[in-house]
Design an enzyme around this catalytic site. Structure first.
Site, short mmCIF file in Angstrom:
data_model
loop_
_atom_site.label_atom_id
_atom_site.label_comp_id
_atom_site.label_asym_id
_atom_site.label_seq_id
_atom_site.Cartn_x
_atom_site.Cartn_y
_atom_site.Cartn_z
CG ASP A 12 -2.29 0.22 1.08
OD1 ASP A 12 -2.71 0.19 -0.08
OD2 ASP A 12 -3.00 0.43 2.06
CD GLU A 32 -6.91 4.90 4.40
OE1 GLU A 32 -6.99 4.41 3.26
OE2 GLU A 32 -7.58 4.51 5.35
CG ASP A 67 -7.69 4.11 -1.29
OD1 ASP A 67 -6.71 3.44 -0.90
OD2 ASP A 67 -8.83 3.98 -0.81
CB ILE A 107 -4.51 -1.22 -2.06
CG1 ILE A 107 -3.30 -1.46 -2.97
CG2 ILE A 107 -5.40 -2.48 -2.03
CD1 ILE A 107 -2.44 -2.63 -2.61
CG ASP A 108 -11.30 1.38 -2.03
OD1 ASP A 108 -11.30 1.79 -0.86
OD2 ASP A 108 -12.33 1.03 -2.63
CB THR A 112 -6.95 -2.82 2.76
OG1 THR A 112 -7.11 -1.45 2.48
CG2 THR A 112 -5.49 -3.14 2.92
CG ASP A 153 -12.53 5.63 0.29
OD1 ASP A 153 -11.64 4.82 0.00
OD2 ASP A 153 -12.90 5.85 1.47
#
Ligand code: 2IP
Ligand code: CA
Length: 397
Positions: free
Chosen positions: A54, A79, A153, A155-156, A158, A314
């Protein structure tokens, strides 16, 4: 400014390669998970995981953009924080180094001396990738670079990424869970107005070759700026319309049954009202990015979410693509509260201002919930049906 979008497309593919590489080596992947620190913890999960993958993806995006467009790197927000602590209690800032060897060396400190894993990761991080779109190459558009901000983001979803299910079946095209729900989201917004301008959604795991077990992905983009609206699905949509030699008449646009994607954690009252509006066409699915992608792809008319656990990173990418398609993402609470007389402007989500009085990740929460849509007409009709099906207390919350 389509050169920025072209570069975002390329780095999103590099990010997808990293995501695939980590998943494909289970032993390596096990090493890469670390629990999130308190302030960064998503309220929804007791133990949320931050992966090194990530953070690496976020750093790759930042540093690749900075080297092509000096000054842009530090306008990329996300994030993840790039600070790691290894088993020796050593604090390490993960940053891409200038050579593969140096990156491997830095990564091996994070990975407690695991040299093979660090070398494998450094290799994919430094690998060149090539992803272009001819439509973008011919597009001439200038957006002043100093007004741009970028939400990433890396890796949305996760949770689905860590779980790694490869055999979930789709329901009318919508995957309720599984690796297909994982997306890489890059959204560019105007720092003065807060409006989304360009977006890339890369879906690294779309289909798997059952003999090699290798995954193939797909990438979507859109741009909406001063009257120019262009997106990657334009060609396939206009081809489809030519084939059918007609577009949807406004009559069918109003009468066709609605379909919606919703979060598996949606409130019962909202679920029930949406079910009354959409009948059997309500699809629970994981991933905020994936659910918005379902709207982009036309698998659902609406993505509705009443909670405050999605964030600017997101929604920004999908929002820009939906704007380019004539749709958008609006604040759900404001939509339900405003009376129809308040005029035609919808409460689009904005990306440049923190939530007052909030702290940690909540500074950037979409705090009134959201509704993503592709057609304004469909949204208006959906909203009027939804309001009729919600009790007065729900429209006021
Ligand atoms: C999450 C992820 C979750 C989503 C949540 C996001 O991001 O997309 O799936 O919840 O809102 O913040 P849901 O699937 O219920 O919509 P991440 O995985 O990056 O923490
Ligand atoms: Ca996310």
């Amino acid at each position: 400014m389509s050169d920025i979008l072209q570069e975002l497309l390329r780095v999103s593919e590099k990010a997808a390669n990293i995501a695939r590489a980590c998943r494909q080596q289970e032993a390596l992947f096990q090493l890469l998970i670390q629990e999130k620190k308190d302030a960064e913890k998503n309220k929804k999960f007791a133990a949320d995981f931050k992966t090194l993958a990530d953070v690496l993806v976020q750093e790759v995006i930042k540093q690749n953009m900075e080297s092509k467009f000096p000054g842009l790197g530090n306008k990329i927000y996300g994030e993840e924080s790039n600070e790691f602590t290894n088993d020796l209690g050593e604090k390490i800032t993960v940053e891409l180094q200038s050579t593969e060897e140096e990156t491997a060396e830095l990564l091996s400190r994070v990975l407690n001396g695991n040299v093979p894993a660090s070398e494998a990761l450094a290799k994919v991080v430094h690998e060149d990738v090539d992803l272009t779109d001819p439509t973008l190459e011919s597009l001439e558009i200038r957006i002043p670079p100093d007004i741009l901000g970028i939400w990433v983001d890396p890796i949305d979803s996760t949770y689905q990424y860590i779980k790694g299910s490869a055999d979930v079946k789709a329901n009318q095209g919508v995957f309720p869970s599984g690796l297909q729900c994982v997306t890489i989201l890059i959204g560019v917004y105007d720092t003065q107005t807060g409006m989304p301008l360009m977006g890339v959604i890369n879906q690294p795991f779309v289909s798997q070759n059952l003999s090699t077990l290798r995954w193939k992905g797909q990438c979507y983009w859109g741009l909406s700026y001063m009257g120019t609206n262009i997106h990657s699905l334009q060609l396939s949509i206009s081809q489809r319309n030519d084939d059918e030699t007609q577009t949807e008449s406004s009559d069918t646009e109003f009468s066709r049954p609605f379909s919606a994607v919703i979060s598996t954690s949606e409130k019962e009252t909202i679920k029930a009202a949406v079910a009354r509006v959409c009948g059997g066409s309500v699809f629970p699915a994981a991933g905020a990015g994936y659910k918005s992608l379902c709207v982009v792809q036309g698998l659902a008319d609406i993505y509705i979410f009443s909670e405050d656990t999605t964030y600017k990173w997101d929604s920004c990418a999908a929002h820009a693509i939906l704007r380019a398609m004539g749709g958008g993402i609006v604040d759900m609470k404001e939509c339900l509260e405003r009376s129809p007389q308040t005029g035609l402007d919808l409460p689009q989500l904005l990306y440049h201002m923190e939530n007052k009085g909030a702290s940690g990740v909540d500074l950037w929460a979409n705090k009134g919930g959201l509704i993503a849509y592709r057609s304004r007409n469909r949204l208006d009709t959906f909203l009027s049906h939804l309001i009729q099906n919600l009790g007065p207390s729900e429209t006021q919350t």
